[in-house]
Design a protein around this motif. Structure first.
Motif, PDB file in Angstrom:
ATOM      1  N   LEU A 151      46.626  10.922  27.742  1.00  0.00           N
ATOM      2  CA  LEU A 151      45.506   9.844  27.815  1.00  0.00           C
ATOM      3  C   LEU A 151      44.645   9.939  26.554  1.00  0.00           C
ATOM      4  CD1 LEU A 151      44.004   7.989  29.856  1.00  0.00           C
ATOM      5  CD2 LEU A 151      42.404   9.820  30.420  1.00  0.00           C
ATOM      6  N   THR A 152      44.360   8.969  25.779  1.00  0.00           N
ATOM      7  CA  THR A 152      43.565   9.061  24.653  1.00  0.00           C
ATOM      8  C   THR A 152      42.014   8.461  25.126  1.00  0.00           C
ATOM      9  OG1 THR A 152      45.320   8.665  23.257  1.00  0.00           O
ATOM     10  CG2 THR A 152      43.128   8.157  22.232  1.00  0.00           C
ATOM     11  N   VAL A 153      41.031   8.955  24.452  1.00  0.00           N
ATOM     12  CA  VAL A 153      39.859   8.798  25.158  1.00  0.00           C
ATOM     13  C   VAL A 153      38.776   8.614  23.943  1.00  0.00           C
ATOM     14  CG1 VAL A 153      37.599   9.370  26.334  1.00  0.00           C
ATOM     15  CG2 VAL A 153      39.906   9.985  27.367  1.00  0.00           C
ATOM     16  N   LEU A 154      38.048   7.116  24.053  1.00  0.00           N
ATOM     17  CA  LEU A 154      37.139   7.099  22.626  1.00  0.00           C
ATOM     18  C   LEU A 154      35.812   6.927  23.918  1.00  0.00           C
ATOM     19  CD1 LEU A 154      36.160   6.079  20.089  1.00  0.00           C
ATOM     20  CD2 LEU A 154      36.644   3.840  20.718  1.00  0.00           C
ATOM     21  N   LYS A 155      34.828   7.726  23.427  1.00  0.00           N
ATOM     22  CA  LYS A 155      33.722   7.882  24.248  1.00  0.00           C
ATOM     23  C   LYS A 155      32.486   6.736  23.653  1.00  0.00           C
ATOM     24  CE  LYS A 155      33.501  12.730  25.540  1.00  0.00           C
ATOM     25  NZ  LYS A 155      32.671  14.023  25.356  1.00  0.00           N
ATOM     26  N   LYS A 156      31.619   6.431  24.188  1.00  0.00           N
ATOM     27  CA  LYS A 156      30.761   5.364  23.772  1.00  0.00           C
ATOM     28  C   LYS A 156      29.713   5.840  22.888  1.00  0.00           C
ATOM     29  CE  LYS A 156      30.099   2.987  28.268  1.00  0.00           C
ATOM     30  NZ  LYS A 156      29.234   2.961  29.503  1.00  0.00           N
ATOM     31  N   PRO A 157      29.391   5.468  21.764  1.00  0.00           N
ATOM     32  CA  PRO A 157      28.656   6.162  20.567  1.00  0.00           C
ATOM     33  C   PRO A 157      27.455   7.232  20.960  1.00  0.00           C
ATOM     34  CG  PRO A 157      28.648   3.735  20.282  1.00  0.00           C
ATOM     35  CD  PRO A 157      29.378   3.964  21.690  1.00  0.00           C
ATOM     36  N   GLN A 158      26.913   6.747  22.006  1.00  0.00           N
ATOM     37  CA  GLN A 158      25.685   7.761  22.505  1.00  0.00           C
ATOM     38  C   GLN A 158      26.389   9.311  22.799  1.00  0.00           C
ATOM     39  OE1 GLN A 158      26.460   4.822  23.906  1.00  0.00           O
ATOM     40  NE2 GLN A 158      25.587   4.763  25.842  1.00  0.00           N
ATOM     41  N   PHE A 159      27.540   9.061  23.321  1.00  0.00           N
ATOM     42  CA  PHE A 159      28.009  10.309  23.685  1.00  0.00           C
ATOM     43  C   PHE A 159      29.147  11.145  23.012  1.00  0.00           C
ATOM     44  CE2 PHE A 159      27.089   7.635  27.454  1.00  0.00           C
ATOM     45  CZ  PHE A 159      26.266   8.396  28.062  1.00  0.00           C
ATOM     46  N   ARG A 160      29.158  10.559  21.673  1.00  0.00           N
ATOM     47  CA  ARG A 160      30.144  11.197  20.843  1.00  0.00           C
ATOM     48  C   ARG A 160      29.447  12.384  19.960  1.00  0.00           C
ATOM     49  NH1 ARG A 160      32.127   5.443  17.845  1.00  0.00           N
ATOM     50  NH2 ARG A 160      32.663   4.531  19.808  1.00  0.00           N
ATOM     51  N   ASN A 161      30.396  13.431  19.754  1.00  0.00           N
ATOM     52  CA  ASN A 161      29.649  14.477  18.838  1.00  0.00           C
ATOM     53  C   ASN A 161      29.203  14.188  17.495  1.00  0.00           C
ATOM     54  OD1 ASN A 161      30.320  16.362  21.165  1.00  0.00           O
ATOM     55  ND2 ASN A 161      32.452  16.720  20.141  1.00  0.00           N
ATOM     56  N   VAL A 162      28.151  14.707  17.155  1.00  0.00           N
ATOM     57  CA  VAL A 162      27.448  14.231  15.768  1.00  0.00           C
ATOM     58  C   VAL A 162      28.156  15.254  14.841  1.00  0.00           C
ATOM     59  CG1 VAL A 162      25.488  14.419  13.989  1.00  0.00           C
ATOM     60  CG2 VAL A 162      25.294  14.066  16.893  1.00  0.00           C
ATOM     61  N   ILE A 163      28.714  14.415  13.615  1.00  0.00           N
ATOM     62  CA  ILE A 163      29.540  14.970  12.531  1.00  0.00           C
ATOM     63  C   ILE A 163      28.481  15.146  11.351  1.00  0.00           C
ATOM     64  CG2 ILE A 163      31.632  14.497  13.536  1.00  0.00           C
ATOM     65  CD1 ILE A 163      31.597  12.232  11.557  1.00  0.00           C
ATOM     66  N   ARG A 164      28.982  15.794  10.293  1.00  0.00           N
ATOM     67  CA  ARG A 164      28.098  15.947   9.165  1.00  0.00           C
ATOM     68  C   ARG A 164      27.736  14.815   8.280  1.00  0.00           C
ATOM     69  NH1 ARG A 164      29.666  21.707   6.128  1.00  0.00           N
ATOM     70  NH2 ARG A 164      29.551  22.975   7.875  1.00  0.00           N
ATOM     71  N   GLN A 165      28.713  13.825   8.525  1.00  0.00           N
ATOM     72  CA  GLN A 165      28.776  12.635   7.769  1.00  0.00           C
ATOM     73  C   GLN A 165      27.384  11.700   8.427  1.00  0.00           C
ATOM     74  OE1 GLN A 165      32.098  10.010   7.627  1.00  0.00           O
ATOM     75  NE2 GLN A 165      31.242   8.608   6.557  1.00  0.00           N
ATOM     76  N   ASP A 166      27.218  11.873   9.663  1.00  0.00           N
ATOM     77  CA  ASP A 166      26.234  11.107  10.381  1.00  0.00           C
ATOM     78  C   ASP A 166      24.862  11.623   9.948  1.00  0.00           C
ATOM     79  OD1 ASP A 166      27.889   9.805  11.772  1.00  0.00           O
ATOM     80  OD2 ASP A 166      28.096  11.341  13.607  1.00  0.00           O
ATOM     81  N   LEU A 167      24.869  13.092   9.633  1.00  0.00           N
ATOM     82  CA  LEU A 167      23.572  13.766   9.207  1.00  0.00           C
ATOM     83  C   LEU A 167      23.598  13.704   7.586  1.00  0.00           C
ATOM     84  CD1 LEU A 167      23.718  16.871  11.564  1.00  0.00           C
ATOM     85  CD2 LEU A 167      22.509  14.609  11.784  1.00  0.00           C
ATOM     86  N   LYS A 168      24.211  13.101   6.938  1.00  0.00           N
ATOM     87  CA  LYS A 168      24.483  13.009   5.609  1.00  0.00           C
ATOM     88  C   LYS A 168      24.349  14.473   4.811  1.00  0.00           C
ATOM     89  CE  LYS A 168      22.671   8.409   5.241  1.00  0.00           C
ATOM     90  NZ  LYS A 168      22.705   8.104   6.396  1.00  0.00           N
ATOM     91  N   ILE A 169      24.995  15.148   5.465  1.00  0.00           N
ATOM     92  CA  ILE A 169      25.296  16.783   4.902  1.00  0.00           C
ATOM     93  C   ILE A 169      26.257  16.823   3.890  1.00  0.00           C
ATOM     94  CG2 ILE A 169      25.531  19.273   5.576  1.00  0.00           C
ATOM     95  CD1 ILE A 169      24.313  18.594   8.256  1.00  0.00           C
ATOM     96  N   THR A 170      26.041  17.215   2.671  1.00  0.00           N
ATOM     97  CA  THR A 170      27.062  17.303   1.696  1.00  0.00           C
ATOM     98  C   THR A 170      28.246  18.497   2.252  1.00  0.00           C
ATOM     99  OG1 THR A 170      25.455  17.005   0.098  1.00  0.00           O
ATOM    100  CG2 THR A 170      27.769  18.082  -0.835  1.00  0.00           C
ATOM    101  N   VAL A 171      29.412  17.990   2.045  1.00  0.00           N
ATOM    102  CA  VAL A 171      30.611  18.541   2.593  1.00  0.00           C
ATOM    103  C   VAL A 171      31.601  19.063   1.303  1.00  0.00           C
ATOM    104  CG1 VAL A 171      32.606  18.624   3.953  1.00  0.00           C
ATOM    105  CG2 VAL A 171      30.750  17.605   4.651  1.00  0.00           C
ATOM    106  N   MET A 172      31.817  20.370   1.115  1.00  0.00           N
ATOM    107  CA  MET A 172      32.914  20.711   0.087  1.00  0.00           C
ATOM    108  C   MET A 172      34.173  20.167   0.305  1.00  0.00           C
ATOM    109  SD  MET A 172      30.872  22.336  -1.892  1.00  0.00           S
ATOM    110  CE  MET A 172      32.213  23.324  -3.157  1.00  0.00           C
ATOM    111  N   PRO A 173      34.819  19.778  -0.619  1.00  0.00           N
ATOM    112  CA  PRO A 173      36.121  19.028  -0.163  1.00  0.00           C
ATOM    113  C   PRO A 173      37.217  20.231  -0.123  1.00  0.00           C
ATOM    114  CG  PRO A 173      35.375  18.631  -2.559  1.00  0.00           C
ATOM    115  CD  PRO A 173      34.371  19.068  -1.811  1.00  0.00           C
ATOM    116  N   GLU A 174      38.356  19.915   0.606  1.00  0.00           N
ATOM    117  CA  GLU A 174      38.955  20.982   1.016  1.00  0.00           C
ATOM    118  C   GLU A 174      40.375  20.277   0.566  1.00  0.00           C
ATOM    119  OE1 GLU A 174      38.889  22.245   4.926  1.00  0.00           O
ATOM    120  OE2 GLU A 174      37.100  23.370   4.864  1.00  0.00           O
ATOM    121  N   LYS A 175      41.110  20.692  -0.427  1.00  0.00           N
ATOM    122  CA  LYS A 175      42.376  20.041  -0.794  1.00  0.00           C
ATOM    123  C   LYS A 175      43.436  21.029  -0.434  1.00  0.00           C
ATOM    124  CE  LYS A 175      40.092  17.794  -4.582  1.00  0.00           C
ATOM    125  NZ  LYS A 175      40.167  17.614  -6.042  1.00  0.00           N
ATOM    126  N   LYS A 176      43.544  22.107   0.245  1.00  0.00           N
ATOM    127  CA  LYS A 176      44.725  22.867   0.669  1.00  0.00           C
ATOM    128  C   LYS A 176      44.837  23.149   1.991  1.00  0.00           C
ATOM    129  CE  LYS A 176      44.994  25.321  -4.006  1.00  0.00           C
ATOM    130  NZ  LYS A 176      44.883  26.788  -4.640  1.00  0.00           N
TER     131      LYS A 176
END
Length: 236
Positions: free
Chosen positions: A144-169
């Motif tokens: 079963l694949t589940v997509l929650k409604k927007p208000q119930f999804r986990n907050v990610i760093r992109q939502d908070l505009k937090i800089t993320v160090m790129p990972e290439k390995k």
């Protein structure tokens, strides 16, 4: 009718019957496998078992049946690869069972998919309230694949505009059961002396280490044989 023709016909008929039966039983019965995988696994296993111990069946007939099944599986996989219509027939289509918090009973009925099993799979996705679900889709392998409604999804760093160090390995395994994995060091431009220095910083040698891995962010995780846990959970 010659024996080999009879075996060929029986093999094709039994494969077809199993495929139809799998479609009738529905996706819940074959969780983690597509219908085609389910049929292929059962038939190949049964033929191999008969080849091993059923002495009443002539050896060459069993081998012919096995070869025919392998050929059928190869052909159907080729058809699935080349034809979207053929792929849909063999594996089926994903089925929407929840839309905007509403259970689609008719779709569930077609798949022989029960509410108990739906609730179980939702709990496995950390969903305990169906109203949180925007879409739930029953995949062709029974998961079963589940997509929650927007208000119930986990907050990610992109939502908070937090800089993320790129990972290439990918994480690099360095030590496993006291043994240094030299191939991984060489492939990633690392040396044994660098690893030994990192261990000395932790007052360790390779003989103390169960597992060491260099994470994508450059930090090294080390697990030692001595865990220094005085009251371990689930101690046997």
């Amino acid at each position: 009718m010659p024996d080999y023709i009879e075996v060929a016909l029986r093999s094709i008929i039994s494969f077809s019957v199993l495929l139809i039966g799998a479609k009738i039983l529905g996706k819940q019965t074959i969780s983690k496998m597509t219908m085609f995988d389910f049929v292929a696994a059962i038939t190949l296993g049964a033929i191999a078992a008969n080849l091993a111990f059923n002495t009443t069946i002539k050896l060459h007939l069993t081998v012919i049946a096995l070869i025919i099944y392998v050929a059928i599986i190869f052909l159907t996989e080729y058809i699935s690869l080349k034809s979207r219509r053929g792929r849909r027939f063999l594996a089926g289509d994903p089925t929407v069972v929840i839309q905007n918090g509403k259970i689609l009973e008719e779709n569930m009925g077609k798949m022989r998919y029960t509410l108990d099993y739906l609730n179980q799979q939702l709990r496995e996705k950390d969903v305990f309230n169906i109203e949180e679900v925007l879409f739930a889709i029953l995949e062709t392998n029974g998961t079963l694949t589940v997509l929650k409604k927007p208000q119930f999804r986990n907050v990610i760093r992109q939502d908070l505009k937090i800089t993320v160090m790129p990972e290439k390995k990918m994480p690099i395994e360095l030590i496993m059961d006291r043994e240094i994995i030299k191939e991984n060091l060489e492939q990633n431009g690392l040396t044994t002396s660098w690893l030994e220095l990192e261990l000395r910083k932790r007052n360790l040698t390779k003989y103390d280490v169960v597992y060491a891995v260099l994470a994508a962010n450059g930090k090294m995780y080390v697990d030692t044989f001595k865990d220094y846990i005085h009251s371990p959970i689930d101690k046997e």
